[in-house]
Design an enzyme around this catalytic site. Structure first.
Site, PDB file in Angstrom:
ATOM      1  CD  GLU A   1      -4.719   3.895   5.516  1.00  0.00           C
ATOM      2  OE1 GLU A   1      -4.577   2.732   5.073  1.00  0.00           O
ATOM      3  OE2 GLU A   1      -5.688   4.207   6.218  1.00  0.00           O
TER       4      GLU A   1
ATOM      5  CG  HIS B   1      -6.582   4.893  -2.424  1.00  0.00           C
ATOM      6  ND1 HIS B   1      -5.426   4.796  -1.687  1.00  0.00           N
ATOM      7  CD2 HIS B   1      -6.359   4.186  -3.561  1.00  0.00           C
ATOM      8  CE1 HIS B   1      -4.535   4.088  -2.359  1.00  0.00           C
ATOM      9  NE2 HIS B   1      -5.083   3.715  -3.496  1.00  0.00           N
TER      10      HIS B   1
ATOM     11  CG  ASP C   1      -2.194   0.765   1.065  1.00  0.00           C
ATOM     12  OD1 ASP C   1      -2.433   1.304  -0.031  1.00  0.00           O
ATOM     13  OD2 ASP C   1      -2.943   0.881   2.052  1.00  0.00           O
ATOM     14  CG  HIS C   2      -1.239   4.989   0.749  1.00  0.00           C
ATOM     15  ND1 HIS C   2      -1.625   6.085   0.017  1.00  0.00           N
ATOM     16  CD2 HIS C   2      -2.386   4.323   1.032  1.00  0.00           C
ATOM     17  CE1 HIS C   2      -2.929   6.094  -0.135  1.00  0.00           C
ATOM     18  NE2 HIS C   2      -3.417   5.015   0.473  1.00  0.00           N
TER      19      HIS C   2
ATOM     20  CG  HIS D   1      -6.973   7.122   3.853  1.00  0.00           C
ATOM     21  ND1 HIS D   1      -5.829   7.778   3.469  1.00  0.00           N
ATOM     22  CD2 HIS D   1      -7.117   6.083   2.978  1.00  0.00           C
ATOM     23  CE1 HIS D   1      -5.306   7.175   2.417  1.00  0.00           C
ATOM     24  NE2 HIS D   1      -6.066   6.153   2.104  1.00  0.00           N
TER      25      HIS D   1
ATOM     26  CG  ASN E   1      -6.833   0.576  -1.211  1.00  0.00           C
ATOM     27  OD1 ASN E   1      -6.814  -0.241  -2.125  1.00  0.00           O
ATOM     28  ND2 ASN E   1      -5.832   1.392  -0.971  1.00  0.00           N
TER      29      ASN E   1
END
Length: 359
Positions: free
Chosen positions: A185, A266, A112-113, A229, A288
């Site tokens: 996040e 996202h 992920d990120h 998020h 996600n």
């Protein structure tokens, strides 16, 4: 056709042409594959169990912080090295590879990120991919995400080009972000981001396509359309998934190709169902999910404790007698399993939201 008809599809981790064809099958058939952040063997197993119950593909992903947690919070994870995060992500990918075939479904493994300051983590995972590719002819991971959305767009795209050039020989898929996902996040706080950064423009997104498509077709774009998020009350976040179709239309006008862009959604936790449907119609192939499954996992424990509170106040003594043992209640396998059962249910719900279900 069923996803089982995708050439080369199998139970277990899929990569390269097969993984990409599966995402294209999702796009063509109006569903998306949900990606769940995992931080342990327990959460990994929960996602796999849910996928097996539905007989549908799923994606398991690791954040930088989640990766370090898998390796162990006591291990050094120095700034600029991130050795525990590298170790944890690689260990997690190997674990998924070991157990996923037994669940009988295709699985994608993703990171992920990854912000600019976390690039040593990305480099470490790519080194593991290259070593695995040398030995087995495929990368360890199906895909990785670079999140350079905090950098100027030109720099974002240039760094993505550099990494996609490295990934392309392995046919490893790159996910990138243009525009910012709001909220917090994994320790990255974008809650104060300027509102205009929360909405990508068609021109922004097409610049990504122009930069990356000559290198490899295997990339997805997390374009911003008001995503945040975390989870909020319905209506508190102004999502505009219709912008994704405008981006597709613009790209089509430039390329002559129908829906040439492959999008990622996202901040999916808490999203309203009609927004998800609009996003799917515009070419979202992955969404996600983290906050909702975190809550579901905790809620399994919460409900178990409330139901068995009298058996969880000491090793000996419960409502059945002062000398009665409680080991069968506080054994971690008992209450962790309750967490898993709750998370499995929520993973199945996410699959249903994304039309990732069999007819």
């Amino acid at each position: 056709m069923s996803f089982w008809d995708v050439p080369g599809i199998k139970a277990g981790v899929v990569t390269g042409d097969v993984a990409w064809a599966l995402l294209q099958h999702a796009k063509t058939n109006g569903y998306a594959i949900p990606a769940f952040n995992c931080t342990s063997s327990s959460t990994i197993n929960s996602v796999l169990e849910a996928g097996a119950k539905l007989n549908r593909p799923v994606m398991i992903q690791f954040s930088e912080g989640g990766s370090a947690f898998i390796a162990g919070k006591s291990l050094p994870n120095d700034k600029g090295k991130l050795q525990a995060s590298i170790l944890g992500a690689v260990a997690g990918a190997h674990l998924v590879r070991a157990v996923a075939p037994a669940y009988g479904i295709p699985v994608l493994v993703h990171s992920d990120h990854c912000a600019k300051k976390l690039l040593p983590w990305f480099d470490g995972m790519l080194e593991a991919d290259e070593a695995f590719f040398k030995a087995h002819g495929e990368p360890l991971f199906s895909s990785h995400m670079l999140d350079l959305s905090e950098e100027p767009d030109e720099e974002n795209i240039e760094i993505c080009k550099k990494y996609l050039t490295r990934m392309a020989p392995m046919k490893c898929i790159l996910e990138m972000e243009i525009g910012i996902t709001g909220g917090v996040e994994d320790g990255v706080d974008n809650s104060g981001a300027a509102k205009e950064k929360l909405y990508s423009t068609p021109e922004d997104v097409f610049a990504v396509y122009e930069g990356l498509s000559p290198i490899s077709p295997m990339f997805t774009i997390a374009a911003a359309f008001g995503n945040v998020h975390g989870v909020y009350k319905a209506g508190n976040v102004v999502l505009k998934p219709e912008l994704l179709q405008e981006m597709q239309d613009y790209a089509k006008s430039k390329t002559g190709k129908d829906r040439p862009l492959n999008f990622v959604f996202h901040g999916g936790s808490g999203s309203e169902k009609h927004h998800i449907a609009t996003a799917l119609a515009a070419g979202v192939v992955k969404m996600n999910v983290d906050t909702d499954t975190q809550w579901a996992y905790w809620e399994g424990l919460l409900k178990f404790y409330k139901a068995k509170e009298g058996y969880l106040q000491g090793q000996i003594g419960n409502p059945e007698g002062a000398d009665k043992p409680n080991k069968s209640y506080y054994d971690p396998r008992k209450w962790i399993r309750e967490c898993e059962v709750s998370m499995v249910s929520r993973v199945q719900e996410s699959c249903q939201d994304l039309s990732n279900v069999n007819p």
